[in-house]
Motif scaffolding. Sequence first.
Motif, PDB file in Angstrom:
ATOM      1  N   UNK A  28      69.348 -20.015   4.006  1.00 56.04           N
ATOM      2  CA  UNK A  28      69.247 -21.018   2.941  1.00 56.04           C
ATOM      3  C   UNK A  28      70.592 -21.221   2.254  1.00 56.04           C
ATOM      4  N   UNK A  29      70.845 -22.437   1.815  1.00 58.66           N
ATOM      5  CA  UNK A  29      72.049 -22.720   1.018  1.00 58.66           C
ATOM      6  C   UNK A  29      71.791 -22.421  -0.454  1.00 58.66           C
ATOM      7  N   UNK A  30      70.525 -22.533  -0.859  1.00 61.02           N
ATOM      8  CA  UNK A  30      70.163 -22.365  -2.269  1.00 61.02           C
ATOM      9  C   UNK A  30      70.519 -20.954  -2.759  1.00 61.02           C
ATOM     10  N   UNK A  31      71.103 -20.900  -3.957  1.00 63.28           N
ATOM     11  CA  UNK A  31      71.388 -19.606  -4.576  1.00 63.28           C
ATOM     12  C   UNK A  31      70.884 -19.600  -6.009  1.00 63.28           C
ATOM     13  N   UNK A  32      70.524 -18.431  -6.488  1.00 63.37           N
ATOM     14  CA  UNK A  32      69.999 -18.321  -7.843  1.00 63.37           C
ATOM     15  C   UNK A  32      70.721 -17.247  -8.630  1.00 63.37           C
ATOM     16  N   UNK A  33      70.009 -16.609  -9.566  1.00 61.98           N
ATOM     17  CA  UNK A  33      70.658 -15.616 -10.425  1.00 61.98           C
ATOM     18  C   UNK A  33      69.649 -14.610 -10.955  1.00 61.98           C
ATOM     19  N   UNK A  34      70.177 -13.456 -11.366  1.00 63.39           N
ATOM     20  CA  UNK A  34      69.384 -12.446 -12.043  1.00 63.39           C
ATOM     21  C   UNK A  34      70.069 -12.116 -13.371  1.00 63.39           C
ATOM     22  N   UNK A  35      69.308 -12.155 -14.458  1.00 65.40           N
ATOM     23  CA  UNK A  35      69.857 -11.891 -15.793  1.00 65.40           C
ATOM     24  C   UNK A  35      68.915 -10.969 -16.558  1.00 65.40           C
ATOM     25  N   UNK A  36      69.492  -9.992 -17.268  1.00 58.25           N
ATOM     26  CA  UNK A  36      68.625  -9.193 -18.144  1.00 58.25           C
ATOM     27  C   UNK A  36      68.089 -10.101 -19.252  1.00 58.25           C
ATOM     28  N   UNK A  37      66.873  -9.771 -19.725  1.00 54.80           N
ATOM     29  CA  UNK A  37      66.293 -10.509 -20.860  1.00 54.80           C
ATOM     30  C   UNK A  37      66.398  -9.699 -22.135  1.00 54.80           C
ATOM     31  N   UNK A  38      66.798  -8.424 -21.985  1.00 51.44           N
ATOM     32  CA  UNK A  38      66.744  -7.507 -23.113  1.00 51.44           C
ATOM     33  C   UNK A  38      67.634  -6.317 -22.797  1.00 51.44           C
ATOM     34  N   UNK A  39      68.047  -5.594 -23.846  1.00 54.01           N
ATOM     35  CA  UNK A  39      68.835  -4.368 -23.633  1.00 54.01           C
ATOM     36  C   UNK A  39      67.907  -3.202 -23.282  1.00 54.01           C
ATOM     37  N   UNK A  40      66.607  -3.449 -23.261  1.00 53.74           N
ATOM     38  CA  UNK A  40      65.622  -2.415 -22.927  1.00 53.74           C
ATOM     39  C   UNK A  40      65.421  -2.378 -21.408  1.00 53.74           C
ATOM     40  N   UNK A  41      65.757  -1.244 -20.764  1.00 52.48           N
ATOM     41  CA  UNK A  41      65.682  -1.152 -19.297  1.00 52.48           C
ATOM     42  C   UNK A  41      64.270  -1.357 -18.740  1.00 52.48           C
ATOM     43  N   UNK A  42      63.231  -1.208 -19.571  1.00 52.42           N
ATOM     44  CA  UNK A  42      61.874  -1.355 -19.034  1.00 52.42           C
ATOM     45  C   UNK A  42      61.403  -2.811 -19.024  1.00 52.42           C
TER      46      UNK A  42
END
Length: 543
Positions: free
Chosen positions: A398-412
């Motif tokens: 696939x050419x499509x690429x995305x991303x991963x981002x934390x939503x919080x400083x809490x690891x859980x």
Amino acid sequence: MNNNNHGASPNDVAEFDYVIVGAGSAGCVLANRLSADGKHSVLLLEAGPKDSNIWIHIPLGYGKLFKEKSVNWMYQTEPEPGLNGRQVFQPRGKVLGGSSSINGLLYVRGQHEDYDRWRQRGNAGWGYDDVLPYFKKAENQQRGADKYHGADGPLPVSDWRHHDPLSEAFVHAAAEAGIPTNPDFNGATQEGAGFFQTTTRRGRRASTARSYLRPALARGNLSVETSALAQRIVFDGRRASAVEYKQNGQLRSAKARREVLVSSGAYNSPQLLQLSGVGPADLLKQHGIDVVLDAPGVGNDLQDHLQVRIVTRCRHPVTLNDVVNNPLRRIWAGVHYAALRRGPLTIAAGTSGAFFKTSPRLATPDIQIHFIPFSTDKMGENLHPFSGFSASVCQLRPESRGSLRIRSADPSVPPEIRINYLATETDQRAFIDGIRILRKILAAPALKDYCAEEVYPGAKTVSDEDVLAFCRSTGSTVYHPTSTCRMGNDPTAVVDQRLKVRGIEGLRVVDASIMPDLMSGNTNAPTIMIAEKASDMILEDAR
């Protein structure tokens, strides 16, 4: 809890040469190889439990683990614009063996050209000729050793142990549709139709926990901690010096004299780096995290394989649906498996399949078909009440690429996952053409006697627009996320070709997140290869 009661427990010394975060497909390989000569102390941390759930060890058990919270992170994407705003379920292993304990067991390496492309993009030492020795080193090939295969490695690779007329008919039908038969997708070339090999041994799953970790557990220099969720990597300036983790509600710390090795997978590795202050500065500041290194590439370039399934009603009661929906046949299948480790319970997430090009302009196949002798509305849910089988189209690059981002400083807190499926015209076209070719195979003489009707998308779905609309409304993941800590030399690459995090000392990432781009096939075998190669590099640097 010290899994093997050997070596120092984090309560007393809590200092090791190597601290590995994540006991998955890559982490178990590292733990075995780095502790093998007895010279280095190694701590392996795993957020999940031991791999004692019985369904882990039965090949068809992956269906039962699909939504099993105790061994699965059960992530979801954000609403996907290319899939009508649907969220796509993303199962990931949270157990010893990681996703190799819950995956569909297919052993597929990808194309020779995938690795040559990595090398051409500036990653010296990662061409096909460079990585083939590591595939062979890992492999214990049932068919024996040859130019492409090894027979002395820890990882069992086996042929399927169940005679299935439907899966055979698919291979014959593909030949009738002009796709040559290929007895080995991992040999000279990938193109063609044939049977998948699996990471099993005598009808049991061979996860990396079983094949790599278990033989190493008796070593005094290896400690394994389960239910240990990494909170952050601790830095001394720009050197990774320790890992903080939470276990049974207690915060613990393990110092790394030499290196911290992050093997938490394409979602959890970039999440841990971001939580630790290595990532896009604006994102980290937003969550009140001190910036150790502004590394905008951490969490970028996320790629995954999408699959779209055609479900066919079968004329004869020869599908797994028929076994599961008939109490007597179901009992027989259980007894057959218990006695001989054969029969329907050995079915992987693809029995036969094919790799082909949607256009003669392409140098290598861009589509993979997974054929399975059962059908369901959604993976992990009940099988259909009728006789049915499925074949799915997966676009390989696939050419499509995305991303991963934390939503919080809490690891859980689960991270925010955006994959952007079907974002480009190339990706859309590949699925439309791939489905047309798959339909041609399903209509070939060898399958004619089995095909009663196409249940979905169904005979009315004919035009390009309708086929694409079907893809958008039903497409889902093949569970192959990669590239969020991408290897390369450009400004947004996260690791160099020795998998060291650029701009940081004493820290490497070793898992599918380092792939410069997605491979043309399933990702488990390549992830194990990456960890084998990394082990050699780490030991070389230690010397």
